[in-house]
Design a protein around this motif. Structure first.
Motif, mmCIF file in Angstrom:
data_model
loop_
_atom_site.group_PDB
_atom_site.id
_atom_site.type_symbol
_atom_site.label_atom_id
_atom_site.label_comp_id
_atom_site.label_asym_id
_atom_site.label_seq_id
_atom_site.Cartn_x
_atom_site.Cartn_y
_atom_site.Cartn_z
ATOM 1 N N GLY A 163 0.685 7.114 -5.228
ATOM 2 C CA GLY A 163 -0.036 6.686 -6.423
ATOM 3 C C GLY A 163 -1.227 5.799 -6.128
ATOM 4 N N ALA A 164 -1.687 5.758 -4.867
ATOM 5 C CA ALA A 164 -2.827 4.905 -4.511
ATOM 6 C C ALA A 164 -4.048 5.260 -5.348
ATOM 7 N N ARG A 165 -4.585 4.259 -6.030
ATOM 8 C CA ARG A 165 -5.794 4.464 -6.832
ATOM 9 C C ARG A 165 -7.028 3.982 -6.092
ATOM 10 N N LYS A 166 -6.851 2.974 -5.270
ATOM 11 C CA LYS A 166 -7.948 2.507 -4.426
ATOM 12 C C LYS A 166 -7.361 2.005 -3.117
ATOM 13 N N ALA A 167 -8.135 2.137 -2.047
ATOM 14 C CA ALA A 167 -7.692 1.692 -0.730
ATOM 15 C C ALA A 167 -8.922 1.398 0.110
ATOM 16 N N THR A 168 -8.801 0.397 0.948
ATOM 17 C CA THR A 168 -9.883 -0.004 1.839
ATOM 18 C C THR A 168 -9.357 -0.106 3.260
ATOM 19 N N TYR A 169 -10.127 0.409 4.200
ATOM 20 C CA TYR A 169 -9.768 0.281 5.607
ATOM 21 C C TYR A 169 -10.132 -1.130 6.057
ATOM 22 N N VAL A 170 -9.119 -1.890 6.509
ATOM 23 C CA VAL A 170 -9.333 -3.277 6.910
ATOM 24 C C VAL A 170 -9.746 -3.373 8.365
ATOM 25 N N GLY A 171 -9.104 -2.571 9.227
ATOM 26 C CA GLY A 171 -9.438 -2.600 10.641
ATOM 27 C C GLY A 171 -8.241 -2.266 11.502
ATOM 28 N N GLU A 172 -8.440 -2.254 12.818
ATOM 29 C CA GLU A 172 -7.352 -1.973 13.748
ATOM 30 C C GLU A 172 -6.584 -3.251 14.057
ATOM 31 N N GLU A 173 -5.262 -3.121 14.125
ATOM 32 C CA GLU A 173 -4.403 -4.256 14.426
ATOM 33 C C GLU A 173 -3.276 -3.805 15.339
ATOM 34 N N ARG A 184 -5.561 -1.557 2.816
ATOM 35 C CA ARG A 184 -5.126 -2.414 1.705
ATOM 36 C C ARG A 184 -5.614 -1.797 0.395
ATOM 37 N N GLY A 185 -4.741 -1.833 -0.626
ATOM 38 C CA GLY A 185 -5.155 -1.251 -1.897
ATOM 39 C C GLY A 185 -4.164 -1.494 -3.001
ATOM 40 N N THR A 186 -4.242 -0.675 -4.032
ATOM 41 C CA THR A 186 -3.364 -0.777 -5.203
ATOM 42 C C THR A 186 -2.864 0.609 -5.569
ATOM 43 N N ALA A 187 -1.561 0.697 -5.838
ATOM 44 C CA ALA A 187 -0.951 1.976 -6.241
ATOM 45 C C ALA A 187 -0.486 1.892 -7.682
#
Length: 279
Positions: A163-173, A184-187
């Protein structure tokens, strides 16, 4: 459904909620080179939404769970550990309740069996014989058992991401020595329920209606094959014993993919049908 079965379902739902409520009143296939391409907008959203399907391809894994909540200025944590079969949607967890103020554990670990539409608990207490299981229909729980069992079903946690509506790539960890990509995002639980497998659709639909909000913030960490190594959800849970909503953070970590995960559900004779004491 017979009257006896209906009463058994209601008793089971009540005791599952007791796992969390007792604590409230007492004190987580894509290539690594695609990271830049998937960093923003719809690309990141699609990567996150595919995570549940990638787990099915991985077949099984070991799992650790952690559920944290704050109440009365005290942070309470419930931990679990076990195995999960993503093909069959069957899992087994040993769930540890938090210590009481004196430093002693509230009771011995609860064994939970996770299955499509059902939760089985052993060593739950409340007058249930030690050799018996309590069965709960998860679609009867207002949170779809994302919270009240004290551990989020690992595949349900992954299907929330559908159900992800938005997502952002934060980086490699790095997660437990494995290179991962952090998103990171919101579902939206309602959308997740529409896209979920048959085993989780009704439970997620119940959660969409039962939570204080159907919008779930998440952080998910995917390895180079697109498999979830860790996912953290932040739920807003409405508990009848508290005024207003309770913030709950649920973290699921997955590792040792392909490990044997043979889970056998209890026979009907092993399921408790008697009276469950109030706690």
């Amino acid at each position: 459904m017979t009257e006896r079965q209906q009463h058994r379902r209601m008793r089971g739902a009540g005791i599952a909620a007791g796992v969390l409520c007792a604590c409230l009143t007492g004190s987580g296939c894509a290539e690594r080179g695609a990271a830049a391409e998937d960093a923003h907008g719809e690309g990141a959203v699609e990567v996150v939404r595919r995570a549940a399907d990638t787990l099915v391809e991985a077949r099984s894994s070991k799992a650790r769970t952690s559920m944290e909540m704050a109440t009365g200025g005290t942070r309470v944590t419930i931990r679990g550990e076990g195995v999960y079969n993503f093909r069959k949607q069957l899992g087994r967890l040993k769930v540890l309740l938090p210590q009481d103020p004196a430093g002693a554990t509230a009771q011995r670990p609860i064994v939970e069996l996770l299955a499509p539409g059902a939760l089985y608990m052993k060593n739950r207490g409340a007058g249930v014989p030690e050799d018996k299981w309590v069965r709960v229909d998860t679609q009867t729980l207002s949170d779809g058992n994302l919270v009240t069992g004290g551990a989020t079903d690992p595949f349900a946690a992954a299907e929330v991401l559908r159900g992800a509506r938005k997502a952002t790539y934060v980086g490699e960890e790095d997660v437990a020595g494995t290179a991962v990509r952090h998103y990171r995002g919101t579902a939206d639980l309602g959308i997740a329920a529409e896209k979920a497998s048959r085993g989780n659709a009704q439970a997620l639909a119940a959660a969409a209606k039962g939570f204080a909000t159907d919008q779930v913030p998440f952080d998910v960490f995917l390895d180079e094959d697109g498999r979830i190594r860790k996912v953290r959800h932040r739920f807003s849970f409405v508990n009848g014993q508290q005024e207003g909503a309770v913030a709950v953070a649920s973290t699921t970590s997955l590792y040792d993919f392909g490990t044997p995960a043979d889970v056998r559900l209890p026979d009907s004779d092993d399921i408790y049908a008697g009276k469950i004491a109030e706690e």
